[in-house]
Design a protein around this motif. Structure first.
Motif, PDB file in Angstrom:
ATOM      1  N   THR A 280      -4.323  -2.914   8.924  1.00 56.25           N
ATOM      2  CA  THR A 280      -3.633  -3.721   7.915  1.00 56.25           C
ATOM      3  C   THR A 280      -2.196  -3.250   7.785  1.00 56.25           C
ATOM      4  O   THR A 280      -1.845  -2.140   8.206  1.00 56.25           O
ATOM      5  CB  THR A 280      -4.340  -3.608   6.554  1.00 56.25           C
ATOM      6  OG1 THR A 280      -4.287  -2.245   6.102  1.00 56.25           O
ATOM      7  CG2 THR A 280      -5.796  -4.044   6.654  1.00 56.25           C
ATOM      8  N   ALA A 281      -1.397  -4.100   7.163  1.00 53.14           N
ATOM      9  CA  ALA A 281       0.017  -3.768   7.007  1.00 53.14           C
ATOM     10  C   ALA A 281       0.244  -2.705   5.952  1.00 53.14           C
ATOM     11  O   ALA A 281       1.285  -2.036   5.940  1.00 53.14           O
ATOM     12  CB  ALA A 281       0.805  -5.022   6.658  1.00 53.14           C
ATOM     13  N   SER A 282      -0.723  -2.503   5.057  1.00 50.24           N
ATOM     14  CA  SER A 282      -0.533  -1.572   3.941  1.00 50.24           C
ATOM     15  C   SER A 282      -1.229  -0.231   4.135  1.00 50.24           C
ATOM     16  O   SER A 282      -1.204   0.602   3.232  1.00 50.24           O
ATOM     17  CB  SER A 282      -1.046  -2.218   2.647  1.00 50.24           C
ATOM     18  OG  SER A 282      -2.423  -2.549   2.773  1.00 50.24           O
ATOM     19  N   GLN A 283      -1.827   0.008   5.298  1.00 53.36           N
ATOM     20  CA  GLN A 283      -2.566   1.255   5.487  1.00 53.36           C
ATOM     21  C   GLN A 283      -1.607   2.442   5.592  1.00 53.36           C
ATOM     22  O   GLN A 283      -0.480   2.324   6.075  1.00 53.36           O
ATOM     23  CB  GLN A 283      -3.451   1.175   6.729  1.00 53.36           C
ATOM     24  CG  GLN A 283      -2.680   1.093   8.035  1.00 53.36           C
ATOM     25  CD  GLN A 283      -3.609   0.921   9.227  1.00 53.36           C
ATOM     26  OE1 GLN A 283      -4.653   0.293   9.112  1.00 53.36           O
ATOM     27  NE2 GLN A 283      -3.240   1.500  10.348  1.00 53.36           N
ATOM     28  N   THR A 284      -2.082   3.616   5.126  1.00 50.01           N
ATOM     29  CA  THR A 284      -1.249   4.825   5.127  1.00 50.01           C
ATOM     30  C   THR A 284      -1.377   5.617   6.425  1.00 50.01           C
ATOM     31  O   THR A 284      -0.474   6.361   6.781  1.00 50.01           O
ATOM     32  CB  THR A 284      -1.652   5.725   3.955  1.00 50.01           C
ATOM     33  OG1 THR A 284      -3.053   6.042   4.042  1.00 50.01           O
ATOM     34  CG2 THR A 284      -1.385   5.032   2.625  1.00 50.01           C
ATOM     35  N   THR A 285      -2.476   5.479   7.128  1.00 48.93           N
ATOM     36  CA  THR A 285      -2.697   6.234   8.362  1.00 48.93           C
ATOM     37  C   THR A 285      -1.960   5.568   9.523  1.00 48.93           C
ATOM     38  O   THR A 285      -2.121   4.362   9.771  1.00 48.93           O
ATOM     39  CB  THR A 285      -4.189   6.327   8.694  1.00 48.93           C
ATOM     40  OG1 THR A 285      -4.874   6.899   7.586  1.00 48.93           O
ATOM     41  CG2 THR A 285      -4.413   7.196   9.920  1.00 48.93           C
ATOM     42  N   ALA A 286      -1.164   6.344  10.224  1.00 46.72           N
ATOM     43  CA  ALA A 286      -0.416   5.815  11.366  1.00 46.72           C
ATOM     44  C   ALA A 286      -1.342   5.599  12.552  1.00 46.72           C
ATOM     45  O   ALA A 286      -2.344   6.313  12.727  1.00 46.72           O
ATOM     46  CB  ALA A 286       0.699   6.774  11.740  1.00 46.72           C
TER      47      ALA A 286
END
Length: 394
Positions: free
Chosen positions: A200-206
């Motif tokens: 998703t565009a809002s995920q924190t994991t790269a």
């Protein structure tokens, strides 16, 4: 015939006997003195003390830091269809790393394109009508209100075209985001997600991380006390500041010198309140990628220049019973003199002498262990003199 014997007193007989014996002893002593030659004066090698220009270097410990770091993330949501890179390899900026399922974004683009076509068609209908009403109002065939309504309708349809174009551009951008590309060139790490995973565009994991390793930063620290002492010496005129971007040499963990020299780019403007250190940063070429981020290294930085440095071989310096550094000199009278000196840092196989020696004095650099203070010697200039080298300050 009567013989007359002369009788001498006992002390006169002893004197007569001792005179020949004393003469004999004197003769033997004179012969022995003539046969024993005088011992020659010992010979020592000397070097004339002179001042020379000396770079004052400082060796500081630190670690390497990637020149640029970029976390790769998705800007739209979707299912990963493909991973298009090999972990641990070099990638180029703009190279496609992941392909997301583009179906929904292709449909959104087609919808936006249709809306644009619809809006443009409305403009094609409204423009001729507005033109006719403008002409008819001049001959009072239509009212002024009808003309204004036609002009307003045309403006609305033209605005709808602009909105449709923007929507189409957004749809195209989102479709392009389904191809996740490398923002920078560098070495790519491991992939956090595999094909089939939803992002998703809002995920924190790269998704992964790219690090540019050529060139690479070397961050070292210097105590504020060391920096203050150095600046005091520069301000007093004892040392000269190094201007421009100073050359930095890197010493690796195994003690070897790194093949490429860097430049000092940045000196910290504040002191870390926890450690009392100031951070210095150098930029070092790393074409072979030998230096990896986090590697422990030592950086040799030129901090100042001493135009009147005195360097002496370490073998010419010894320690007395008090632990003081001492040297032996040959005075103008040809005799050995022992003197206490103050030494600074080691430069290769030499000491920097900060006090106790003057230019022009003859320092014993060879044979000093065989002579003692006050002994007359024969001085011979040494074949080699201490060579100028790079020192370290502080």
């Amino acid at each position: 015939m009567l013989s007359i014997m002369t009788v001498h007193p006992p002390h006169r007989r002893a004197l007569c006997l001792s005179l020949p014996l004393a003469a004999l002893l004197l003769l033997l002593t004179a012969c022995s003195q003539q046969q024993a030659p005088q011992a020659p004066q010992p010979e020592v090698g000397t070097w004339t003390v002179r001042m020379q220009r000396q770079a004052m270097n400082q060796t500081l410990a630190g670690r390497t830091v990637a020149y640029m770091v970029s976390d790769v993330r998705s800007q739209v949501g979707g299912i990963i269809q493909k991973r298009l890179f090999t972990e641990g390899q070099e990638v180029k900026a703009g190279q496609v790393l992941y392909q997301l399922d583009p179906a929904t974004y292709e449909a959104a683009q087609a919808n936006a394109q249709a809306s644009l076509a619809q809006a443009e068609a409305a403009v094609l209908s409204a423009r001729p009508q507005a033109e006719r009403y403008r002409n008819l109002v001049e001959i009072d065939a239509v009212s002024q209100q009808d003309r204004d309504n036609a002009a307003a309708t045309l403006r609305q349809d033209e605005a709808a075209v602009a909105v449709a174009k923007a929507s189409l551009q957004t749809a195209r951008i989102n479709l392009g985001f389904t191809r996740i590309t490398a923002p920078i060139s560098g070495r790519i790490g491991t992939s956090t997600y595999t094909p089939g995973a939803l992002v998703t565009a809002s995920q924190t994991t790269a998704l992964t991380t790219i690090q540019q390793l050529d060139p690479i930063y070397v961050d070292v620290t210097q105590t504020s006390a060391q920096m203050l002492a150095l600046r005091k010496q520069i301000d007093s005129g004892a040392l000269k500041a190094v201007g421009g971007k100073a050359e930095v040499k890197i010493v690796l963990e195994d003690g070897s010198t790194y093949a490429h020299s860097g430049t000092l780019e940045f000196v910290g403007t504040s002191v870390d309140t926890g450690t009392g250190n100031v951070t210095l940063r150098a930029v070092v070429p790393n074409p072979e990628r030998l230096l990896l981020p986090g590697t422990y290294v030592r950086a040799v930085l030129p901090m100042a220049v001493n135009d009147s440095a005195i360097l002496v071989p370490q073998g010419a310096v010894s320690r007395n019973t008090k632990g003081e550094a001492t040297v032996k000199l040959v005075g103008q009278d040809g005799k050995v003199a022992e003197r206490v000196v103050q030494t600074g840092d080691a430069v290769g196989e030499q000491w920097i002498v900060t006090g106790g020696l003057q230019a022009g004095e003859k320092l014993i650099v060879d044979g000093g262990s065989k002579v003692s203070a006050g002994q007359a010697v024969t001085a011979k200039e040494a074949a080699t003199a201490p060579a100028a080298a790079s020192g370290k300050a502080g």
